[in-house]
Write a protein that holds these residues in place. Structure first.
Motif, PDB file in Angstrom:
ATOM      1  N   THR A  34      45.031  62.560  36.961  1.00  0.00           N
ATOM      2  CA  THR A  34      45.178  63.731  37.944  1.00  0.00           C
ATOM      3  C   THR A  34      43.686  64.274  38.453  1.00  0.00           C
ATOM      4  OG1 THR A  34      46.944  64.454  36.445  1.00  0.00           O
ATOM      5  CG2 THR A  34      46.098  66.053  37.888  1.00  0.00           C
ATOM      6  N   ASN A  35      42.773  64.469  37.696  1.00  0.00           N
ATOM      7  CA  ASN A  35      41.433  65.029  38.101  1.00  0.00           C
ATOM      8  C   ASN A  35      40.799  63.992  39.379  1.00  0.00           C
ATOM      9  OD1 ASN A  35      41.406  67.143  36.354  1.00  0.00           O
ATOM     10  ND2 ASN A  35      40.212  65.833  34.909  1.00  0.00           N
ATOM     11  N   VAL A  36      41.154  62.789  39.268  1.00  0.00           N
ATOM     12  CA  VAL A  36      40.822  61.807  40.396  1.00  0.00           C
ATOM     13  C   VAL A  36      41.361  62.046  41.698  1.00  0.00           C
ATOM     14  CG1 VAL A  36      40.421  59.355  41.205  1.00  0.00           C
ATOM     15  CG2 VAL A  36      39.930  60.226  39.043  1.00  0.00           C
ATOM     16  N   LEU A  37      42.945  62.044  41.160  1.00  0.00           N
ATOM     17  CA  LEU A  37      43.663  62.474  42.719  1.00  0.00           C
ATOM     18  C   LEU A  37      43.471  63.693  43.280  1.00  0.00           C
ATOM     19  CD1 LEU A  37      47.182  61.323  40.862  1.00  0.00           C
ATOM     20  CD2 LEU A  37      45.745  60.031  42.757  1.00  0.00           C
ATOM     21  N   GLU A  38      43.137  64.756  42.532  1.00  0.00           N
ATOM     22  CA  GLU A  38      42.727  66.156  43.289  1.00  0.00           C
ATOM     23  C   GLU A  38      41.477  66.045  43.892  1.00  0.00           C
ATOM     24  OE1 GLU A  38      43.436  68.685  39.826  1.00  0.00           O
ATOM     25  OE2 GLU A  38      45.467  68.733  40.074  1.00  0.00           O
ATOM     26  N   ASP A  74      47.803  55.643  57.533  1.00  0.00           N
ATOM     27  CA  ASP A  74      47.878  57.313  57.878  1.00  0.00           C
ATOM     28  C   ASP A  74      48.245  57.895  56.832  1.00  0.00           C
ATOM     29  OD1 ASP A  74      50.374  57.189  58.398  1.00  0.00           O
ATOM     30  OD2 ASP A  74      50.316  57.927  60.490  1.00  0.00           O
ATOM     31  N   GLN A  75      48.804  57.483  55.547  1.00  0.00           N
ATOM     32  CA  GLN A  75      49.517  58.448  54.390  1.00  0.00           C
ATOM     33  C   GLN A  75      49.399  57.236  53.367  1.00  0.00           C
ATOM     34  OE1 GLN A  75      53.295  59.953  55.131  1.00  0.00           O
ATOM     35  NE2 GLN A  75      52.670  61.622  54.247  1.00  0.00           N
ATOM     36  N   VAL A  76      49.023  57.984  52.319  1.00  0.00           N
ATOM     37  CA  VAL A  76      48.868  57.212  50.953  1.00  0.00           C
ATOM     38  C   VAL A  76      49.583  58.051  49.950  1.00  0.00           C
ATOM     39  CG1 VAL A  76      47.382  56.185  49.125  1.00  0.00           C
ATOM     40  CG2 VAL A  76      46.820  55.793  51.859  1.00  0.00           C
ATOM     41  N   VAL A  77      50.129  57.436  48.995  1.00  0.00           N
ATOM     42  CA  VAL A  77      50.742  58.074  47.968  1.00  0.00           C
ATOM     43  C   VAL A  77      50.182  57.621  46.476  1.00  0.00           C
ATOM     44  CG1 VAL A  77      52.912  58.656  49.230  1.00  0.00           C
ATOM     45  CG2 VAL A  77      52.751  56.575  47.576  1.00  0.00           C
ATOM     46  N   ALA A  78      50.550  58.287  45.522  1.00  0.00           N
ATOM     47  CA  ALA A  78      50.132  57.904  43.992  1.00  0.00           C
ATOM     48  C   ALA A  78      51.239  58.319  43.169  1.00  0.00           C
ATOM     49  CB  ALA A  78      48.691  58.416  43.752  1.00  0.00           C
ATOM     50  N   VAL A  79      51.297  57.846  41.922  1.00  0.00           N
ATOM     51  CA  VAL A  79      51.981  58.278  40.795  1.00  0.00           C
ATOM     52  C   VAL A  79      51.223  58.334  39.797  1.00  0.00           C
ATOM     53  CG1 VAL A  79      54.135  57.847  41.720  1.00  0.00           C
ATOM     54  CG2 VAL A  79      53.027  56.159  40.503  1.00  0.00           C
ATOM     55  N   CYS A  80      51.171  59.432  38.700  1.00  0.00           N
ATOM     56  CA  CYS A  80      50.559  58.977  37.544  1.00  0.00           C
ATOM     57  C   CYS A  80      51.505  59.688  36.429  1.00  0.00           C
ATOM     58  CB  CYS A  80      49.091  59.527  37.582  1.00  0.00           C
ATOM     59  SG  CYS A  80      49.007  61.537  37.491  1.00  0.00           S
ATOM     60  N   ARG A  81      51.532  59.220  35.205  1.00  0.00           N
ATOM     61  CA  ARG A  81      52.303  59.888  34.270  1.00  0.00           C
ATOM     62  C   ARG A  81      51.890  61.136  33.891  1.00  0.00           C
ATOM     63  NH1 ARG A  81      53.255  55.600  29.309  1.00  0.00           N
ATOM     64  NH2 ARG A  81      54.087  57.431  28.555  1.00  0.00           N
ATOM     65  N   THR A  82      52.636  62.193  33.573  1.00  0.00           N
ATOM     66  CA  THR A  82      52.626  63.353  33.306  1.00  0.00           C
ATOM     67  C   THR A  82      51.697  63.408  31.871  1.00  0.00           C
ATOM     68  OG1 THR A  82      54.549  64.297  34.365  1.00  0.00           O
ATOM     69  CG2 THR A  82      53.709  65.689  32.775  1.00  0.00           C
ATOM     70  N   GLY A  83      50.500  64.336  32.017  1.00  0.00           N
ATOM     71  CA  GLY A  83      49.926  64.401  30.714  1.00  0.00           C
ATOM     72  C   GLY A  83      48.566  63.425  31.155  1.00  0.00           C
TER      73      GLY A  83
END
Length: 177
Positions: free
Chosen positions: A142-146, A128-137
């Motif tokens: 970031t676009n995919v996550l949004e 029921d919950q998923v997280v992700a990390v991506c490097r700043t920049g």
């Protein structure tokens, strides 16, 4: 065997024939610049990745899928779920990640595959919950996550490599298909 079909892609478990194409993708410095320490990976390291991803499937019931184009059967990358260990802020949670060959960037494949992986998490695995990390920049990730509806939850420092990571999360019970 777990398989997911999207309009253009097949997400599936790893095959022996996937090693060389994955190693070619991961040998590209542009592909790997935002992953780990940013270094390209060797054939041996790619073999270790596939082995670890398959072990996670066996242990957790989810993992990183091989992603191929439906029309040609060409391996274009990897996407899926993993049990996060670092950074400490997300340790023990289910996270999503991806990497695609550079020739397949900018065509919506990462979003399409990641969307399918999130649906798999909720509908097939009851996560029921998923997280992700991506490097700043890393604006492409970031676009995919949004696009997936994931929300930024802050910035943390990578405990090994020292660079800043943006942490994202989504409650899949509110996920909009």
């Amino acid at each position: 065997m777990t398989e997911i079909h999207t309009p253009r892609l097949l997400l599936r478990r790893w095959l022996d024939d996937d090693l060389v194409p994955l190693s070619e993708i991961q040998a590209d410095p542009s592909v790997m610049q935002w992953i780990g320490d940013g270094s390209p990976r060797s054939l041996e390291q790619s073999a270790e990745d596939i082995e670890a991803w398959e072990e996670e499937w066996d242990e957790e019931g989810f993992g990183i899928f091989a992603v191929e184009l439906l029309g040609s059967g060409e391996l274009i990358g990897a996407v899926g779920l993993y049990a996060a260990e670092v950074p400490a802020e997300i340790a023990g949670q289910v996270a999503i990640r991806w990497r695609l060959g550079r020739a397949f960037w900018g065509q919506g494949y990462a979003s399409e595959a990641a969307h399918a992986a999130l649906e798999f998490a909720l509908q097939d695995r009851g996560i029921d919950q998923v997280v992700a990390v991506c490097r700043t920049g890393d604006t492409a990730s970031t676009n995919v996550l949004e696009k997936l509806g994931m929300q930024s939850e802050g910035t943390v420092e990578h405990p090994v490599h020292g660079h800043d990571l943006q942490v994202y999360g989504i409650d899949l019970t509110e996920y909009q298909e």
